[in-house]
Design a protein around this motif. Sequence first.
Motif, PDB file in Angstrom:
ATOM      1  N   ILE A  95      -5.645  -1.168  10.243  1.00 20.03           N
ATOM      2  CA  ILE A  95      -4.247  -1.599  10.348  1.00 20.03           C
ATOM      3  C   ILE A  95      -4.151  -2.695  11.399  1.00 20.03           C
ATOM      4  O   ILE A  95      -4.432  -2.473  12.575  1.00 20.03           O
ATOM      5  CB  ILE A  95      -3.320  -0.423  10.719  1.00 20.03           C
ATOM      6  N   ASP A  96      -3.779  -3.879  10.965  1.00 14.09           N
ATOM      7  CA  ASP A  96      -3.599  -5.020  11.864  1.00 14.09           C
ATOM      8  C   ASP A  96      -2.176  -4.966  12.421  1.00 14.09           C
ATOM      9  O   ASP A  96      -1.243  -4.594  11.709  1.00 14.09           O
ATOM     10  CB  ASP A  96      -3.819  -6.318  11.079  1.00 14.09           C
ATOM     11  N   GLU A  97      -2.025  -5.368  13.689  1.00 14.76           N
ATOM     12  CA  GLU A  97      -0.704  -5.355  14.343  1.00 14.76           C
ATOM     13  C   GLU A  97      -0.094  -3.948  14.303  1.00 14.76           C
ATOM     14  O   GLU A  97       1.053  -3.753  13.895  1.00 14.76           O
ATOM     15  CB  GLU A  97       0.241  -6.358  13.658  1.00 14.76           C
ATOM     16  N   VAL A  98      -0.867  -2.961  14.771  1.00 14.21           N
ATOM     17  CA  VAL A  98      -0.417  -1.571  14.672  1.00 14.21           C
ATOM     18  C   VAL A  98       0.804  -1.306  15.559  1.00 14.21           C
ATOM     19  O   VAL A  98       1.499  -0.304  15.377  1.00 14.21           O
ATOM     20  CB  VAL A  98      -1.572  -0.611  15.033  1.00 14.21           C
ATOM     21  N   HIS A  99       1.104  -2.202  16.481  1.00 19.28           N
ATOM     22  CA  HIS A  99       2.301  -2.017  17.305  1.00 19.28           C
ATOM     23  C   HIS A  99       3.583  -2.107  16.472  1.00 19.28           C
ATOM     24  O   HIS A  99       4.669  -1.781  16.975  1.00 19.28           O
ATOM     25  CB  HIS A  99       2.352  -3.054  18.442  1.00 19.28           C
ATOM     26  N   LEU A 100       3.456  -2.507  15.206  1.00 19.73           N
ATOM     27  CA  LEU A 100       4.620  -2.487  14.303  1.00 19.73           C
ATOM     28  C   LEU A 100       5.152  -1.070  14.127  1.00 19.73           C
ATOM     29  O   LEU A 100       6.258  -0.875  13.611  1.00 19.73           O
ATOM     30  CB  LEU A 100       4.243  -3.072  12.939  1.00 19.73           C
ATOM     31  N   LEU A 101       4.368  -0.068  14.539  1.00 13.36           N
ATOM     32  CA  LEU A 101       4.839   1.322  14.502  1.00 13.36           C
ATOM     33  C   LEU A 101       6.144   1.481  15.259  1.00 13.36           C
ATOM     34  O   LEU A 101       6.958   2.348  14.929  1.00 13.36           O
ATOM     35  CB  LEU A 101       3.789   2.251  15.126  1.00 13.36           C
ATOM     36  N   TRP A 133       0.837  -1.207   0.000  1.00 13.59           N
ATOM     37  CA  TRP A 133       0.000   0.000   0.000  1.00 13.59           C
ATOM     38  C   TRP A 133       0.869   1.254   0.000  1.00 13.59           C
ATOM     39  O   TRP A 133       0.487   2.290  -0.532  1.00 13.59           O
ATOM     40  CB  TRP A 133      -0.946  -0.015   1.196  1.00 13.59           C
ATOM     41  N   ASP A 134       2.062   1.159   0.573  1.00 15.21           N
ATOM     42  CA  ASP A 134       3.013   2.281   0.539  1.00 15.21           C
ATOM     43  C   ASP A 134       3.374   2.607  -0.904  1.00 15.21           C
ATOM     44  O   ASP A 134       3.365   3.773  -1.316  1.00 15.21           O
ATOM     45  CB  ASP A 134       4.269   1.902   1.337  1.00 15.21           C
ATOM     46  N   VAL A 158       7.033   3.190   7.491  1.00  9.96           N
ATOM     47  CA  VAL A 158       6.194   2.851   6.338  1.00  9.96           C
ATOM     48  C   VAL A 158       4.719   3.005   6.700  1.00  9.96           C
ATOM     49  O   VAL A 158       3.927   3.584   5.947  1.00  9.96           O
ATOM     50  CB  VAL A 158       6.481   1.408   5.849  1.00  9.96           C
ATOM     51  N   ILE A 159       4.339   2.498   7.877  1.00 14.17           N
ATOM     52  CA  ILE A 159       2.949   2.589   8.309  1.00 14.17           C
ATOM     53  C   ILE A 159       2.550   4.043   8.529  1.00 14.17           C
ATOM     54  O   ILE A 159       1.466   4.475   8.120  1.00 14.17           O
ATOM     55  CB  ILE A 159       2.726   1.763   9.591  1.00 14.17           C
TER      56      ILE A 159
END
Length: 232
Positions: free
Chosen positions: A209-215, A189-190, A222-223
């Motif tokens: 956004i699934d697994e938003v802790h990837l921030l 999507w990026d 990227v997110i």
Amino acid sequence: AAAAAAPSAAELLNRMRSGSAKGLATALPAGTTRVVRDGYEEVSVPPILSDKASLAKRMPVSELPEHAQLAFKGVTSLNQLQTAVVATALHSHENMLVCAPTGAGKTNVALLAICEQVGQCIENGVLHRDRVKVVYIAPMKALAAELVGKFGRSLAPLGLQVREYTGDMQLTKRELVATQVIVTTPEKWDVTTRKGSDGIVQSVGLLIIDEVHLLNEDRGPVIEALVARTLR
């Protein structure tokens, strides 16, 4: 005249809050603290202790709007997590952050949010499918394929198209336009939002956004970037 300064991250967040009560301003529990830092706002939310009586309540699917009942066909009632958030997920336009263990039912919370978006596109009992555009950001391609199957089965009674859009599964611009629910990865999507597919990006009514802790990990920038471009 000098150009106006660009709004800060905190100001942008405040603008995105909806409703007369300004959403998050009153929705967060007592004890919540906010610290405005350079370029972002840090919010710390304390845990909420619920009484046993409220935990026992489960909303029957029969009490949901008709289109949502179709999406939850075969389900008798929402679980405790879904019941707790249904007012926000299905009956409001508020942004949501859902934190719950694996297997708690977060995927069906996302389905409730999709149903809210579908409800906005129903006029006089007619669903205008061309207005429905949902993007679900999955952390991995394998999970994206699994979610396409799950959402595809749930949304089939509503006649909605659910497709995977990853490095392994390409879609043309025409296919992207014709798809109501796009399940993709942050990197894919990026690239899409950077390529200037403005018509597709601007038509997105719901971003999940699934697994938003990837921030907080390597993929965080990227997110952040794809959220900013989708909201632009």
